[in-house]
Design an enzyme around this catalytic site. Structure first.
Site, PDB file in Angstrom:
ATOM      1  N   HIS A 173      44.811  40.462  47.311  1.00 52.45           N
ATOM      2  CA  HIS A 173      46.206  40.020  47.135  1.00 52.45           C
ATOM      3  C   HIS A 173      47.127  40.764  48.104  1.00 52.45           C
ATOM      4  O   HIS A 173      48.034  40.178  48.679  1.00 52.45           O
ATOM      5  CB  HIS A 173      46.693  40.315  45.701  1.00 52.45           C
ATOM      6  N   GLU A 198      44.922  32.990  43.890  1.00 52.42           N
ATOM      7  CA  GLU A 198      43.792  33.527  43.124  1.00 52.42           C
ATOM      8  C   GLU A 198      42.476  33.316  43.847  1.00 52.42           C
ATOM      9  O   GLU A 198      41.658  34.233  43.957  1.00 52.42           O
ATOM     10  CB  GLU A 198      43.728  32.863  41.739  1.00 52.42           C
ATOM     11  N   HIS A 225      39.528  42.218  44.479  1.00 46.51           N
ATOM     12  CA  HIS A 225      40.441  41.090  44.305  1.00 46.51           C
ATOM     13  C   HIS A 225      41.898  41.540  44.522  1.00 46.51           C
ATOM     14  O   HIS A 225      42.670  40.867  45.214  1.00 46.51           O
ATOM     15  CB  HIS A 225      40.227  40.532  42.892  1.00 46.51           C
ATOM     16  N   GLU A 226      42.246  42.683  43.962  1.00 50.28           N
ATOM     17  CA  GLU A 226      43.627  43.178  44.112  1.00 50.28           C
ATOM     18  C   GLU A 226      43.903  43.583  45.564  1.00 50.28           C
ATOM     19  O   GLU A 226      44.992  43.336  46.078  1.00 50.28           O
ATOM     20  CB  GLU A 226      43.906  44.347  43.159  1.00 50.28           C
TER      21      GLU A 226
HETATM   22 ZN    ZN Z   1      44.789  37.833  41.144  1.00 52.66          ZN
END
Ligand code: ZN
Length: 264
Positions: A130, A187, A126-127
């Site tokens: 981003h 997100e 997830h990071e």
């Molecule tokens: Zn996030």
């Protein structure tokens, strides 16, 4: 040099016209007006400050565990692992963050909360999402359309100064270490990118759902930090599940199964 500010703003607006059209890895149109080199410099400077305030772990089994998971994820994401800096910070709050310039920080509290290597792979994927989708740049760029324009102008002009508004746009708040929530769009985009990355790397993508379920269960009167910066809710879990079929097929095709044991 106050009198030059309108000129900077003018230059920025001119720059906006040139570089405004970019597309994220999921095909979403993005407004990005700050050059990557400036964002990377800003991310690196912020990360260095954070490390000064709370020196990351070195030579620890936890760091080896995080690296064991991160390496295949970065390869699966088409990245060169050597170009990334991933650090573990001693901090009980279950949190993780990413900064432009390929920097990721994981709190020990997050490693504690993520029960399996697959759950931690979901966090790290997830990071990475981003960073790859340039969410920091997008936030700073959005800030430039508001009253933050003058502070942000300082970065673009000399590449060294940055104001509170820029730090906030990076998600760091007025003080280092205070993380602010990303938008819902950022997100879910990071979730989808992360889900694909973990599946390609050979981590069972269904563990991403387990992570968010575990996060939602924590709740209480003081929600864990990752939950307030990355709210866990049913919509998020449903969104992940709606991409699970595709992720599972990538997982079945992956040639490897990383064997990363969580230190006890
Ligand atoms: Zn996030």
């Amino acid at each position: 040099m106050k009198s030059f500010k309108p000129l900077y703003v003018f230059l920025l607006l001119a720059l906006t016209a040139i570089v405004a059209c970019q597309t994220s890895p999921t095909g979403r149109k993005q407004l990005i007006v700050v050059p990557d080199s400036q964002m990377n410099q800003l991310g690196a400077a912020s990360f260095a400050e954070m490390k000064k305030g709370n020196p990351p772990l070195s030579d620890s089994a936890l760091l080896d565990y995080v690296m064991c998971i991160s390496h295949p994820l970065l390869i699966a994401a088409g990245e060169q692992p050597g170009g990334w800096e991933i650090q573990v910070f001693e901090d009980d709050s279950p949190n993780a963050f990413a900064l432009p310039g390929r920097k990721i920080g994981i709190h020990t509290g997050m490693i504690e909360l993520a029960k399996t290597s697959g759950q931690l792979a979901a966090v790290i994927g997830h990071e990475i999402g981003h960073v790859q989708a340039k969410h920091g740049s997008e936030r700073v760029s959005l800030g430039m359309t508001s009253q933050a324009v003058q502070q942000v102008a300082a970065i673009v002009v000399d590449g060294t100064e940055y104001g509170a508004a820029t730090m906030a746009a990076l998600g760091l708040g007025a003080q280092f270490g205070v993380l602010l929530p990303y938008s819902r769009t950022h997100e879910s985009e990071a979730d989808f990118i992360g889900l694909e990355i973990m599946a390609r790397a050979g981590f069972d993508p269904s563990h991403a759902v387990g992570l968010w379920q575990g996060m939602a269960k924590l709740g209480g009167q003081k929600p864990p930090e990752f939950m307030s910066t990355h709210p866990a809710n049913q919509t998020r879990i449903n969104d992940l599940n709606s991409h699970m079929g595709h992720a599972k097929s990538l997982y079945r095709k992956s040639q490897q199964q990383p064997d990363c044991k969580k230190p006890s």
